[in-house]
Design an enzyme around this catalytic site. Structure first.
Site, PDB file in Angstrom:
ATOM      1  N   CYS A   1     -27.943  -9.115 -17.026  1.00  0.00           N
ATOM      2  CA  CYS A   1     -27.373  -8.693 -18.298  1.00  0.00           C
ATOM      3  C   CYS A   1     -28.331  -9.048 -19.424  1.00  0.00           C
ATOM      4  O   CYS A   1     -28.817 -10.177 -19.497  1.00  0.00           O
ATOM      5  CB  CYS A   1     -26.020  -9.378 -18.506  1.00  0.00           C
ATOM      6  SG  CYS A   1     -25.333  -9.130 -20.145  1.00  0.00           S
TER       7      CYS A   1
ATOM      8  N   GLY B   1       0.790  -1.228   0.000  1.00  0.00           N
ATOM      9  CA  GLY B   1       0.000   0.000   0.000  1.00  0.00           C
ATOM     10  C   GLY B   1       0.820   1.273   0.000  1.00  0.00           C
ATOM     11  O   GLY B   1       0.274   2.352  -0.224  1.00  0.00           O
TER      12      GLY B   1
END
Lengths: 198, 290
Positions: free
Chosen positions: B240, B30
């Protein structure tokens, strides 16, 4: 020395990257650059790691025997400069170095600063043998639960490493290699404990 | 005159410098490691960070997939893929499962990643505190001091204004309980895929000259308050219109003629794979009917 500086160093880098992101994983680089001749000064895998990571932008320091010879050898091939232990970006510890000297390395090397923790040393250490036998238990990022490893003569430095890494994000990262060209990495985030007796 | 470029375009010195930065990034999850971002044959802001990472790690054995906002066929993705292919000769694919390196802008694929894969994300603004502190010198200090009140304040102000955290993408995450990181502008839907991911995730910002990483099996927590828990985009009751998939990240589309709203998988290669699978089932059914 015959080594493909493009593809061999790429393959070695990917091995180091794989091992660094998965501490405890042992991978072999024996098939890569097998023409490397370290002339008995250090392990072939040590030399190959140096060829992969060093260039004129970084500095290194050698600990152990034959220091002037290895220094001359690595500088000639990588163009990296030799620096004092406290300043070096990469510190190589050759096999057979005694405990006091290794302790000193962990106390002296760069550990970065809070604003720039990346300005720390990476230690490349030679060991007699690396395996996944249960001697040490590793935990931390990159490890799903725990990983077991055995590193010959690890009792020389595990406590000192913990001391060097106590103020995360400061610390040192390690690449450990053995004579069979096996490789393992210990980033500063990995914690090491003795395996519980089974 | 035909010029032959060096393998992976970069000179070896550039690769080494980026590789060293990548290893530090993996060791400090990070944390944004500065690197000397090179000039690339594409404009900064068009994925130079991701491209530099890809070119530094790629080898002859790799199989590359490049996606842009979930699509393999968009101009940006196709051109990056072509550039890497022309300078390295590596195979390219649209199948997520076949790829060893996946370079992406704004999405993590729907198909779960594996230990054999490296995810490379293109990052426009790597600094999660940039919206509250314009000075790089100061944000570096805030990271050093583990002071993330700015990021929390940003979320708090959104809750005050809108009643909820209103980050549509790039919702900040806490990595390994130390660094707050911009996950690149992936939808919140994909933030959860970073937590304990099986694949290594590398993030590169070319214009801002930063490389950072999330190693596999690392804790990644999206910032949230106890009384306003982190929520991902919801597609409840939606499917979808092509492959009927549910529980995936979808684009909302509007039929210009009827004004009707419909949904479509954002990950085009996933949608295609689903369609192919259904087609196969259909054929089998026809066989039996005979």
């Amino acid at each position: 020395m015959i080594i493909d500086v493009v593809h061999d160093t790429q393959a070695i880098f990917r091995t180091i990257l794989h091992c660094m992101s998965r501490p405890g994983t042992i991978e072999s680089i024996a098939d890569i650059g097998n023409q490397a001749e370290s002339q008995g000064l250090c392990y072939d895998s040590t030399l190959l790691s140096a060829m992969t990571l060093l260039d004129a932008e970084v500095s290194f320091h050698i600990i152990g025997e034959n220091v002037p010879l290895i220094e001359a050898f690595l500088s000639a091939y990588t163009l990296a400069t030799v620096a004092e232990l406290q300043e070096a970006d990469y510190v190589f510890i050759t096999n057979g170095t005694n405990k006091e000297v290794i302790h000193n390395v962990f106390s002296q090397v760069k550990k970065g600063t809070l604003t720039n923790p990346q300005q720390s040393a990476t230690i490349i250490m030679e060991t007699e043998k690396l395996s996944n036998d249960p001697q040490l238990t590793l935990r931390g990022p990159g490890i799903a639960t725990t990983a077991n490893v055995q590193i010959a003569a690890s009792e020389f430095w595990t406590a000192k490493r913990e001391e060097a890494n106590q103020e995360y994000p400061l610390g040192v990262d390690m690449i450990i290699v053995d004579p069979q060209s096996n490789m393992m990495c210990l980033p500063r985030t990995t914690t090491i404990h003795d395996c519980e007796v089974s | 005159m035909q010029l032959k470029t060096h393998f992976a375009l970069f000179d070896e010195g550039s690769k080494k410098e980026i590789r060293r930065a990548i290893l530090k990034a993996v060791a400090i999850p990070g944390y944004q490691v500065p690197f000397a971002s090179r000039e690339m044959p594409i404009a900064r802001g068009w994925g130079t960070g991701g491209l530099q990472l890809t070119l530094s790690i790629i080898g002859k054995q790799d199989v590359l997939k490049v996606i842009d906002q979930g699509a393999d066929e968009s101009v940006n993705a196709v051109n990056i893929q072509k550039l890497v292919n022309k300078t390295t000769g590596v195979a390219t694919t649209i199948e997520t499962g076949e790829a060893t390196i996946i370079q992406s802008r704004h999405r993590i694929p729907e198909v779960p990643l594996t230990e054999k894969q490296i995810m490379v994300l293109q990052v426009p603004i790597p600094e999660p505190l940039r919206w509250v502190e314009p000075s790089e010198y100061k944000t570096k200090k805030l990271h050093a001091e583990n002071d993330y009140s700015g990021a929390w304040l940003m979320l708090f102000e959104q809750i005050m204004k809108y009643g909820k955290t209103a980050t549509n993408a790039d919702h900040p995450v806490l990595v390994h309980d130390r660094y707050v990181m911009a996950p690149s502008p992936i939808p919140r839907f994909d933030n959860t895929k970073m937590h304990q991911s099986e694949a290594l995730i590398l993030l590169g910002a070319g214009r801002e000259k930063k490389v950072y990483a999330v190693p596999p099996y690392t804790n990644v927590t999206s910032l949230a308050f106890d009384d306003h828990p982190f929520e991902v985009e919801s597609f409840d009751g939606k499917h979808c219109h092509l492959c009927q998939a549910t529980n995936v990240f979808m684009d909302e589309l509007v039929n210009q003629d009827t004004g009707e709203t419909y949904y479509q998988c954002n990950d085009t290669s996933y949608c295609l794979a689903e369609l192919n699978e259904h087609e196969h089932v259909l054929e089998v059914a026809v066989e039996h009917a005979r």
